[in-house]
Design an enzyme around this catalytic site. Structure first.
Site, PDB file in Angstrom:
ATOM      1  N   ASN A  44       0.332  -0.952   5.360  1.00 24.94           N
ATOM      2  CA  ASN A  44       1.265  -0.211   6.217  1.00 24.94           C
ATOM      3  C   ASN A  44       0.626  -0.258   7.602  1.00 24.94           C
ATOM      4  OD1 ASN A  44       3.139   2.224   4.523  1.00 24.94           O
ATOM      5  ND2 ASN A  44       1.729   0.941   3.414  1.00 24.94           N
ATOM      6  N   ASN A  55      -6.868   6.411  -1.450  1.00 23.10           N
ATOM      7  CA  ASN A  55      -5.805   5.448  -1.194  1.00 23.10           C
ATOM      8  C   ASN A  55      -6.078   4.309  -2.168  1.00 23.10           C
ATOM      9  OD1 ASN A  55      -4.047   3.517  -0.230  1.00 23.10           O
ATOM     10  ND2 ASN A  55      -4.403   4.015   1.938  1.00 23.10           N
ATOM     11  N   GLU A  62       0.863  -1.185   0.000  1.00 23.60           N
ATOM     12  CA  GLU A  62       0.000   0.000   0.000  1.00 23.60           C
ATOM     13  C   GLU A  62       0.901   1.238   0.000  1.00 23.60           C
ATOM     14  OE1 GLU A  62      -1.484   0.723   3.952  1.00 23.60           O
ATOM     15  OE2 GLU A  62      -3.207   1.907   3.235  1.00 23.60           O
ATOM     16  N   GLU A 121      -5.843   8.924   7.742  1.00 19.97           N
ATOM     17  CA  GLU A 121      -6.380   8.508   6.441  1.00 19.97           C
ATOM     18  C   GLU A 121      -7.771   9.082   6.191  1.00 19.97           C
ATOM     19  OE1 GLU A 121      -4.642   4.061   6.658  1.00 19.97           O
ATOM     20  OE2 GLU A 121      -5.557   4.579   4.756  1.00 19.97           O
ATOM     21  N   CYS A 158      -4.851  -2.907   2.927  1.00 19.59           N
ATOM     22  CA  CYS A 158      -4.541  -2.742   4.342  1.00 19.59           C
ATOM     23  C   CYS A 158      -5.686  -3.032   5.314  1.00 19.59           C
ATOM     24  CB  CYS A 158      -3.947  -1.365   4.595  1.00 19.59           C
ATOM     25  SG  CYS A 158      -2.989  -1.350   6.113  1.00 19.59           S
ATOM     26  N   LYS A 194      -9.469   2.328  -1.639  1.00 16.61           N
ATOM     27  CA  LYS A 194      -9.634   1.771  -0.286  1.00 16.61           C
ATOM     28  C   LYS A 194     -10.957   2.203   0.347  1.00 16.61           C
ATOM     29  CE  LYS A 194      -6.984   1.401   4.052  1.00 16.61           C
ATOM     30  NZ  LYS A 194      -5.695   1.835   4.670  1.00 16.61           N
TER      31      LYS A 194
HETATM   32  N1  ING Z   1      -3.201   0.505   8.697  1.00 15.28           N
HETATM   33  C1  ING Z   1      -3.687  -0.201   9.765  1.00 15.28           C
HETATM   34  C2  ING Z   1      -4.238  -1.603   9.462  1.00 15.28           C
HETATM   35  O1  ING Z   1      -5.428  -1.842   9.495  1.00 15.28           O
HETATM   36  C3  ING Z   1      -4.095   0.330  12.007  1.00 15.28           C
HETATM   37  C4  ING Z   1      -4.646   0.539  10.628  1.00 15.28           C
HETATM   38  C5  ING Z   1      -3.502   1.372  12.593  1.00 15.28           C
HETATM   39  C6  ING Z   1      -4.124  -0.919  12.586  1.00 15.28           C
HETATM   40  C7  ING Z   1      -2.949   1.206  13.863  1.00 15.28           C
HETATM   41  C8  ING Z   1      -3.575  -1.091  13.849  1.00 15.28           C
HETATM   42  C9  ING Z   1      -2.983  -0.044  14.484  1.00 15.28           C
HETATM   43  O2  ING Z   1      -3.396  -2.476   9.271  1.00 15.28           O
HETATM   44  C10 ING Z   1      -3.803   0.934   7.558  1.00 15.28           C
HETATM   45  N2  ING Z   1      -3.067   1.716   6.761  1.00 15.28           N
HETATM   46  O3  ING Z   1      -4.946   0.628   7.267  1.00 15.28           O
END
Ligand code: ING
Length: 313
Positions: free
Chosen positions: A197, A110, A47, A146, A172, A127
């Site tokens: 990420n 995204n 991503e 985001e 993600c 996304k």
């Molecule tokens: N990242 C994360 C994910 O779902 C997240 C969101 C942030 C999860 C912090 C856990 C802790 O893997 C993205 N970019 O969606």
């Protein structure tokens, strides 16, 4: 004759805020060539693979925010990826920040695309599950914005015939929601490819979450098994300007078993020869959707977003 897809998961280590696009493209090209040398026909990148994970920062300046996104695809920087894909005859999944100016308005998404071995974009996804917050919290040095920087994807979850099978894509946070895999499976996807990420510690957590890697694997293994599909999840990993991202890129079989997994938080390539009919028996029997799903019982899934508990006594 077994229908096979040879796929590479091309994990990226950290990308700093001031790393040039050219330096990142060079890393992606190296991965693409390595994947081709290993006989792969598809390479999956993370991503937001062209830049640092910028939604962790408060960026008030519009031009700076745009600098992390692409106004066109291929863009002058990414043209090389398309050219190399065509030269080698290998396809790729690429996640990036998209600026869309259709209908005279400017929107950011995204986004992820699938490009075939002729260098043509054959699929695009924006996304849908945007985690984090719409406004920064001044109490935290690391944000997750985001919802502030991107709009919810408007292209839905769709599948495309490619590489001898049917592929779906997501991004993600989508991988944590059972609905993502189920909708793609109902649309015929036999393999879902995705980039991520994932912070090692999120803005709401005091400490690194020791279960981050487990939840990452669990989400994709469950999605794969419950929908009889291959899942390829690819991280941008490592410490980006002091902020940690998990690694754990992996290739999951429809049985739910992890057949390949990265062991570092750097640029690392893993591959697998994926038999798209591996789960045929499961799909025709125990998890036969047509025969066993009772959709009248599932209405709350599409009729409400939140929880409606029984009334208090
Ligand atoms: N990242 C994360 C994910 O779902 C997240 C969101 C942030 C999860 C912090 C856990 C802790 O893997 C993205 N970019 O969606």
């Amino acid at each position: 004759m077994r229908r096979m897809i040879s796929v590479a998961a091309a994990q990226l280590g950290p990308i700093s805020r001031d790393d040039s696009r050219a330096s990142v493209i060079a890393r992606l090209l190296h991965h693409m060539r390595s994947a081709h040398a290993k006989g792969c026909e598809l390479v999956v990148f993370p991503e937001l693979a062209l830049t640092t994970f910028f939604p962790r920062w408060i960026i008030e300046d519009e031009d700076e925010l745009d600098s992390y996104c692409e106004s066109e695809m291929p863009s002058p920087d990414t043209e090389q990826l398309f050219d190399e894909a065509k030269k080698l005859g290998i396809g790729f999944y690429l996640g990036y920040g998209e600026i869309d100016r259709a209908e005279g308005r400017k929107r950011r998404f995204n986004t992820a695309i699938l490009v075939d071995g002729n260098g043509r974009i054959i699929h695009k996804y924006r996304k849908i599950h945007l985690p984090g917050r719409a406004e920064p919290d001044p109490n935290y040095a690391i944000q997750h914005l985001e919802k502030k920087y991107f709009e919810v994807g408007d292209l839905g979850f769709t599948a495309v015939r490619a590489f001898g099978g049917v592929l779906g894509t997501c991004i993600c946070n989508d991988r944590r929601w059972a609905e993502t895999y189920r909708v793609l499976a109902l649309r015929g996807a036999e393999m879902v490819v995705l980039g991520y990420n994932t912070p090692t510690r999120s803005f709401w957590e005091e400490h690194e979450n020791p279960l981050s890697d487990f939840h990452n694997r669990l989400s994709m293994q469950a999605g794969a098994y419950q929908n009889c599909m291959w899942v390829v999840g690819v991280a941008k990993a490592g410490i980006e300007d002091g902020a940690g991202l998990i690694g754990g890129s992996c290739i999951v079989a429809p049985t739910g078993e992890i057949v390949a997994q990265c062991t570092t938080r750097e640029d690392e390539l893993i591959t697998a020869d994926c038999d798209l009919d591996l789960a045929a028996g499961l799909k025709q029997n125990l998890l036969n959707f047509e025969v066993n799903r009772q959709i009248d019982a599932y209405r709350p899934i599409t009729e409400q977003a939140g929880i409606t508990p029984p009334p208090e006594e």
